[in-house]
Design a protein around this motif. Sequence first.
Motif, mmCIF file in Angstrom:
data_model
loop_
_atom_site.group_PDB
_atom_site.id
_atom_site.type_symbol
_atom_site.label_atom_id
_atom_site.label_comp_id
_atom_site.label_asym_id
_atom_site.label_seq_id
_atom_site.Cartn_x
_atom_site.Cartn_y
_atom_site.Cartn_z
ATOM 1 N N VAL A 62 36.523 9.969 -0.572
ATOM 2 C CA VAL A 62 37.955 10.330 -0.026
ATOM 3 C C VAL A 62 37.855 11.327 1.225
ATOM 4 C CG1 VAL A 62 38.146 12.133 -1.567
ATOM 5 C CG2 VAL A 62 40.217 11.154 -1.101
ATOM 6 N N SER A 63 38.654 11.054 2.105
ATOM 7 C CA SER A 63 38.815 11.916 3.103
ATOM 8 C C SER A 63 39.391 13.216 2.711
ATOM 9 C CB SER A 63 39.917 11.208 4.324
ATOM 10 O OG SER A 63 40.910 11.267 4.175
ATOM 11 N N ASN A 64 39.317 14.303 3.631
ATOM 12 C CA ASN A 64 39.987 15.497 3.211
ATOM 13 C C ASN A 64 41.605 15.544 3.112
ATOM 14 O OD1 ASN A 64 37.595 16.900 3.060
ATOM 15 N ND2 ASN A 64 37.445 17.375 5.117
ATOM 16 N N ALA A 65 42.041 14.685 3.890
ATOM 17 C CA ALA A 65 43.406 14.603 4.081
ATOM 18 C C ALA A 65 43.930 13.910 2.855
ATOM 19 C CB ALA A 65 43.985 13.608 5.382
ATOM 20 N N ASN A 66 43.276 13.071 2.094
ATOM 21 C CA ASN A 66 43.930 12.469 0.878
ATOM 22 C C ASN A 66 43.527 13.134 -0.360
ATOM 23 O OD1 ASN A 66 45.012 10.415 2.356
ATOM 24 N ND2 ASN A 66 43.227 8.942 2.463
ATOM 25 N N THR A 67 42.685 14.140 -0.368
ATOM 26 C CA THR A 67 42.174 14.699 -1.546
ATOM 27 C C THR A 67 43.314 15.151 -2.506
ATOM 28 O OG1 THR A 67 40.085 15.519 -0.412
ATOM 29 C CG2 THR A 67 40.618 16.552 -2.595
ATOM 30 N N GLU A 68 44.412 15.815 -1.909
ATOM 31 C CA GLU A 68 45.510 16.250 -2.567
ATOM 32 C C GLU A 68 46.347 15.168 -3.217
ATOM 33 O OE1 GLU A 68 49.286 18.793 -2.106
ATOM 34 O OE2 GLU A 68 48.255 18.895 -0.469
ATOM 35 N N HIS A 69 46.433 13.937 -2.437
ATOM 36 C CA HIS A 69 47.052 12.775 -3.146
ATOM 37 C C HIS A 69 46.449 12.304 -4.218
ATOM 38 C CE1 HIS A 69 50.208 13.072 0.125
ATOM 39 N NE2 HIS A 69 49.122 13.081 1.184
ATOM 40 N N SER A 70 45.216 12.073 -4.145
ATOM 41 C CA SER A 70 44.433 11.429 -5.057
ATOM 42 C C SER A 70 44.257 12.265 -6.651
ATOM 43 C CB SER A 70 43.095 11.217 -4.536
ATOM 44 O OG SER A 70 42.454 12.313 -4.341
ATOM 45 N N THR A 71 44.680 13.336 -6.437
ATOM 46 C CA THR A 71 44.429 14.385 -7.587
ATOM 47 C C THR A 71 45.989 14.729 -7.933
ATOM 48 O OG1 THR A 71 44.191 16.300 -6.208
ATOM 49 C CG2 THR A 71 42.128 15.013 -7.245
ATOM 50 N N GLY A 72 46.956 14.359 -7.486
ATOM 51 C CA GLY A 72 48.311 14.653 -7.727
ATOM 52 C C GLY A 72 49.164 14.274 -9.139
ATOM 53 N N LEU A 73 50.419 13.845 -8.802
ATOM 54 C CA LEU A 73 50.942 13.410 -9.805
ATOM 55 C C LEU A 73 50.652 12.533 -10.936
ATOM 56 C CD1 LEU A 73 54.033 13.556 -11.439
ATOM 57 C CD2 LEU A 73 54.724 11.801 -10.015
ATOM 58 N N GLY A 74 49.842 11.423 -10.585
ATOM 59 C CA GLY A 74 49.298 10.444 -11.361
ATOM 60 C C GLY A 74 48.163 11.102 -12.362
ATOM 61 N N LEU A 75 47.554 12.180 -11.764
ATOM 62 C CA LEU A 75 46.676 12.644 -12.881
ATOM 63 C C LEU A 75 47.304 13.289 -14.005
ATOM 64 C CD1 LEU A 75 43.466 13.296 -13.397
ATOM 65 C CD2 LEU A 75 43.769 15.307 -11.953
ATOM 66 N N GLY A 76 48.316 14.035 -13.514
ATOM 67 C CA GLY A 76 49.052 14.673 -14.665
ATOM 68 C C GLY A 76 49.600 13.672 -15.614
#
Length: 218
Positions: free
Chosen positions: A174-188
């Motif tokens: 994953v790129s640094n730009a997408n790190t936050e998205h890939s661990t966001g609401l879905g993970l909750g």
Amino acid sequence: MKVCSINPFMKSVEEKNEEFVLNILHDIKSPILSINIALENIDPQTFGQNTADSSLLNEIYKVNRHNLEYIEKLMENYSVKKGRYQIKQEYFNILNIINEEIFALKFLIIEKNLKLNLVCSSETINVNSDKQLVRQVFLNLLTNAVKYSPNSEEIKIEISKTKKQVLICITNTVSNANTEHSTGLGLGIVKDVLLNLNGKVYHTKNKNKICFYIVLNR
């Protein structure tokens, strides 16, 4: 059969959320159903005798049919949920669930030229859990892995087991730009589901690699 209680103070909010989700699911279901009806009514002679074309139509139909069944099951779960949700435990092969969700993402995987590497010590690894909730977990995590992986990268799925638990590790670039998205609401959402199943999920990041670990009881 385990029962998950809902905080009474959150009931009205929960009901509004469920109504919103049901409306979204209904809106998603309609075009998928329409596409499948159209595919069922295509005349092979009108479309052409090209074997590759026929095979592609068949694959599209299967993927849509899988997604339609999943949406219908979600709608059923939300419809019968009135303040409490009954977890339906059964034994099933976790590999079948993972392979089905990979199949549902087939065209996006092909489009991004991703390599799926499934590593497992056995062809059958059974767990005792709620199949539909487990399916929701893997659909969420695998969708994120495919969505946020750069083109032509590898997604690795490793499955191991002990006498009491199954550990699944999903690793992707994953790129640094997408790190936050890939661990966001879905993970909750995934965490909430696994909490109700007495399982757990956690993730680690090493440079540009993210690993999601899912623990399920056998």
